[in-house]
Scaffold this active site. Sequence first.
Site, PDB file in Angstrom:
ATOM      1  CB  THR A 199      -2.282  13.430  -4.594  1.00  0.00           C
ATOM      2  OG1 THR A 199      -1.988  12.527  -5.650  1.00  0.00           O
ATOM      3  CG2 THR A 199      -3.508  14.219  -4.936  1.00  0.00           C
ATOM      4  CE  LYS A 256       0.828   3.678 -12.811  1.00  0.00           C
ATOM      5  NZ  LYS A 256      -0.200   4.051 -11.918  1.00  0.00           N
ATOM      6  CB  ILE A 274       0.849  -3.693  -0.912  1.00  0.00           C
ATOM      7  CG1 ILE A 274      -0.639  -3.478  -0.694  1.00  0.00           C
ATOM      8  CG2 ILE A 274       1.226  -5.152  -0.722  1.00  0.00           C
ATOM      9  CD1 ILE A 274      -1.525  -4.261  -1.659  1.00  0.00           C
ATOM     10  CG  ASP A 291      -2.638   1.347 -13.313  1.00  0.00           C
ATOM     11  OD1 ASP A 291      -1.770   2.216 -13.204  1.00  0.00           O
ATOM     12  OD2 ASP A 291      -3.072   0.686 -12.344  1.00  0.00           O
ATOM     13  CE  LYS A 305      -0.501   0.229 -10.442  1.00  0.00           C
ATOM     14  NZ  LYS A 305      -1.869   0.529 -10.002  1.00  0.00           N
ATOM     15  N   GLY A 345      -3.727   6.484  -4.023  1.00  0.00           N
ATOM     16  CA  GLY A 345      -3.955   7.633  -3.139  1.00  0.00           C
ATOM     17  C   GLY A 345      -2.627   8.215  -2.660  1.00  0.00           C
TER      18      GLY A 345
HETATM   19  N1  HSE Z   1      -4.953   4.577 -11.061  1.00  0.00           N
HETATM   20  C1  HSE Z   1      -4.255   3.686 -10.213  1.00  0.00           C
HETATM   21  C2  HSE Z   1      -5.269   2.783  -9.515  1.00  0.00           C
HETATM   22  C3  HSE Z   1      -3.451   4.471  -9.189  1.00  0.00           C
HETATM   23  O1  HSE Z   1      -6.473   3.004  -9.649  1.00  0.00           O
HETATM   24  O2  HSE Z   1      -4.875   1.829  -8.871  1.00  0.00           O
HETATM   25  C4  HSE Z   1      -2.349   3.703  -8.562  1.00  0.00           C
HETATM   26  O3  HSE Z   1      -1.408   3.244  -9.482  1.00  0.00           O
END
Ligand code: HSE
Length: 437
Positions: free
Chosen positions: A14, A107, A138, A203, A207, A304
């Site tokens: 995507t 990441k 962002i 996740d 980050k 996205g």
């Molecule tokens: N799976 C991640 C989220 C996508 O939901 O933020 C972006 O890193």
Amino acid sequence: MAAPLKVGVAGLGTVGSALVAQVASQREQLTARCGRAIDIVAVCARSRAKNRGIDLKKMKWFSDPVALARAPGIDVFVELIGGAGGPAKSAVEAALASGKSVVTANKALLAKHGVKLAGLAEKHHVALDFEAAVGAAIPIVKTLREGLAGNKIERIYGILNGTCNYILTRMEQDKLPFADCLKEAQRLGYAEADPSFDIEGHDTAQKLAILASLAFGTKADQSAIYVEGISSIAPADLAAADELGYRVKLLGVAVKTPKGIEQRVHPTMVRKDSSIAQVMGVTNAVTIDAAGINPLTLVGPGAGGAATASAVLSDIADIARGIKTAPFGLPTARLTTVRKAPMQRHEGGYYIRLLARDKPGTVATIATRLAEQDISLESIVQRHAAGAAGAESKNGPVPVILITYATSEDAVRKALAAVGRDRVISGTPQVIRIEKN
Ligand code: HSE
């Protein structure tokens, strides 16, 4: 005008497909702003036959990302494959070693190997840019690295996972069960291939590792982060939070303390009137506390294809303009090792939800155990069993909700262990940390 910047893109999911479309649609503006055209001249993906709705006719096709990374005639290698190792890592290393600048949204790769890769970029005098790795659209990486180059950051915290924020928002607003909201997040393309990665907080941790490095000049270290996800959050917690003037968000927080840098990811109660509490759905937000600019909050789409491609494209534009910044804001030799503040010594307010046995003296026992640990209560709410969320029966356990004043994690754990031994509660207590904001 300078020669066009030649770009090779590995990964046409995507994000990759959105990037190809954006480079085509923004061609004139990019050329004017960068002083040269940006041309995607080669691409690499698993399936050539797949219809992605983009025009790839003029691009050379590669099936091996490492071969694309080494290909002559490419100035910038864009890695959109994902994963901390495997082909993504090999291809990024190959590109840097062959003197090509790299743009990545990865990441996992940066949280694990960022320092080493930044060293490789330095050695070969090329750029390694990763605006898309945190918060998608962002511009938080550039904000920390460039916009706040002269500020001393004390704390950075944010909603860094769109899937979790989407789930918590839908659960709160539409009173939907967790599983239905997760399914919808997957359908909308927000969640990772393995959604446990989102909902268990990993996740967000990756980050946060990148943000903490940029904010504090430390080496990104995911293993220094305490991680708890949102799968234990019940509708009863969201309803209680609402009544008490809070909202529950999955936050990544990195803060300087006298004991070191505390890095943690967990569901967090934030005051409903704070800016971070207003952030709903898949939107991400990052707040920075630094003397003189408090609080600085950036809000925007955090997941996205189009949102992530927008950040990738801004990095490519930087390279086209000849901008090359130390990837983590400092030469790698100056990045320090994180001094990890132990979680047991975390201090703050706590929300505690217990299912108390409906017998005289139960609440007094709980209050005594908290007092033994010097925990002072800001509020205590006991509901009647009938109709109360989480209650088992009319004479069964009743929910008791406690809000503490600032105390230590250690004290809370010890008090709840003692309450457990007293056999006055059912099940495991729910504990949610409160973040001051
Ligand atoms: N799976 C991640 C989220 C996508 O939901 O933020 C972006 O890193």
